[in-house]
Design a protein around this motif. Sequence first.
Motif, mmCIF file in Angstrom:
data_model
loop_
_atom_site.group_PDB
_atom_site.id
_atom_site.type_symbol
_atom_site.label_atom_id
_atom_site.label_comp_id
_atom_site.label_asym_id
_atom_site.label_seq_id
_atom_site.Cartn_x
_atom_site.Cartn_y
_atom_site.Cartn_z
ATOM 1 N N ASP A 69 0.844 -1.188 0.000
ATOM 2 C CA ASP A 69 0.000 0.000 0.000
ATOM 3 C C ASP A 69 0.885 1.245 0.000
ATOM 4 N N ILE A 70 2.013 1.118 0.678
ATOM 5 C CA ILE A 70 2.934 2.249 0.811
ATOM 6 C C ILE A 70 4.343 1.780 0.455
ATOM 7 N N ARG A 81 12.708 -0.865 -9.296
ATOM 8 C CA ARG A 81 12.323 -2.248 -9.032
ATOM 9 C C ARG A 81 10.939 -2.369 -8.383
ATOM 10 N N PHE A 82 10.666 -1.508 -7.423
ATOM 11 C CA PHE A 82 9.477 -1.759 -6.596
ATOM 12 C C PHE A 82 8.246 -0.921 -6.958
ATOM 13 N N THR A 83 8.437 0.217 -7.671
ATOM 14 C CA THR A 83 7.279 1.063 -7.969
ATOM 15 C C THR A 83 6.164 0.322 -8.721
ATOM 16 N N GLU A 88 -2.878 -0.247 -6.656
ATOM 17 C CA GLU A 88 -3.640 0.826 -7.309
ATOM 18 C C GLU A 88 -4.016 1.878 -6.249
ATOM 19 N N GLY A 89 -3.663 3.117 -6.525
ATOM 20 C CA GLY A 89 -4.006 4.187 -5.582
ATOM 21 C C GLY A 89 -3.105 4.246 -4.367
ATOM 22 N N PRO A 105 3.694 5.740 -12.461
ATOM 23 C CA PRO A 105 2.280 5.410 -12.691
ATOM 24 C C PRO A 105 1.372 6.525 -12.165
ATOM 25 N N GLN A 106 0.327 6.847 -12.912
ATOM 26 C CA GLN A 106 -0.534 7.983 -12.561
ATOM 27 C C GLN A 106 -1.380 7.746 -11.320
#
Lengths: 199, 386
Positions: A69-70, A81-83, A88-89, A105-106
């Motif tokens: 989540d974070i 690597r981790f993004t 989502e969100g 990512p948007q």
Amino acid sequence: MLKEIRIAGFGGQGVILSAHITGRAVALHENGYATMTQNYGPEARGGAASAALVISDQPVLFPYVANPDILVVLSQEAFTRFTPEVKEGGTLLVEEDLVHMENLPQHLKVYSIPATRIAEELGKKMVLNVVMVGFFCSITGAVSYDACLAAVKDCVPAKFLDLNIKAFDRGFQFGQELLVKGTKPEADTESEAILESAN
Amino acid sequence: MTHADPRCVLTGTHFINGDAACCEGALAAGARFAAGYPITPSTEVVERFASRAPTVGGIFIQMEDELAASIALQGMVWAGQKSFTVTSGPGYSLMMEHIGLAAMTETPCVFVNVQRGGPSTGLPTLPAQGDMMQARFGSHGDYSTISLVPSTPQECFDLTVTAFNLAEQFRVPVMFMMDECVGHMTEKVVIPEASEIELYPRRRASKPPGEFLLFEPGPDLVPEMAHAGEGYNVYVTGLTHDNRGYPLMNPKMQRELITRQFEKISRAADQLTIVESEGVEGADVVIVAYGITARVSRRAIQMARDKGLKVGLLRLICVWPFPEKLIRELAPKVKALVMPELNMGQVVIELERCAGGKCKVISVPHPGGTVHKPADILEAIERGAQ
């Protein structure tokens, strides 16, 4: 309330300790549950370092984090690597001087902080991880200020206590000011599909 | 029973990993000697012991290899201390010979194995439960010991104390079968007051030298123990031996000795049925699991219950001896027993034997390196419920 968190950077930045402090705050200073695991590389130091933390108001059953989540990133490699794994969100916390955010990512809420620079201003680059803990605490609200501060005090040597408290407070303050201003994704944003193919 | 020495017990609430908790458990249990050859993912246990032991009058020796470690600790037991060693798969294989020696000489001690992926050097930093049959049958010859499996850092503390207690009570080497995930996982661990930690004291000779026989069985078939240097005749050998401990190599003595060594464990089957059960009564499917896998199974059970399935969990804390009676009673009451393990199906062989065809037995194997996906266990539950 189950939150999955990943903190990643390179060895020597205190990534593991920052996860430890956060987990300790939840498990010992709030009535929560926290499970921390870490990824081990073959290097003794200098390689990639990453810790996963699951916090909840219920006992944690599954110890690993696949889609956090974070995500907190303190290096370019960790960002790349981790993004793509963030939910989502989800929320992304970035050391802004060490990470150039490409292909962001948007859907992410992004907050950045010059944690290393702040630590250097305080006199010791080493405390950048505690600046980051303060920032994390402030932005996410996943753990209270008091619990986090208590955990910082538990974990640092007595002669560096004041410095670490200052570092925690600076990180926390930076987060509070940023929240007032609102989030600011900095770099170009591209679609998730392109990002995935890049990884 | 006696109580732990307060100088050695780190009473309080901690945020530590399973390896550290195991070390604290050993110290609380009264271990004052460890010999080891550090190996990932077990290194943190002895690293901590090496720094903590001197503050409580204990000793750690880093030996030249695992053979030396596993024999040095037995020397220290016969000199009067509680002792243990810590290793992982490759080192555990090297220790097999001396695990047999500890069984044959009825040397109370603890072997901690923080399991990692194998065979051979396998996956040094990742978990598995692939050494479970090795814990039972790894050394040559026939012997019966006790294996405990923790599923949380808290249990790494609590059950290490239990492991030392059972070693003393039954005079066997106890296998403490952790895994990398539990060993390296950091969680809250509460260490109680020393006065709340009960310890099984060494079964010291109750007769004077001259009258005492080193391997004369007591009413529970366990002999009392005399240490070297106390004036007793202490002759300890891996050869088949009589009640004095002297080699006596014939079929009659072999039968008497080995049968007794098996019986001292099998007679205590009820005490050694150490399990945690949840929702087993009235369940159609029961997950039988141990260690980290039991914990991950709970999430699968939650998912199955959300779908309306009646599922219970039987977590084996003591895997060896296997809780045979419990499984024989449970099998006719359920549609299926499901056993996920981080190996290709080891303890499930014993589960299937004890179920005796009275219900389906479904293995959920996994080669290790990570833990099961709850969905994979859920799928097995659904198959079992049909």
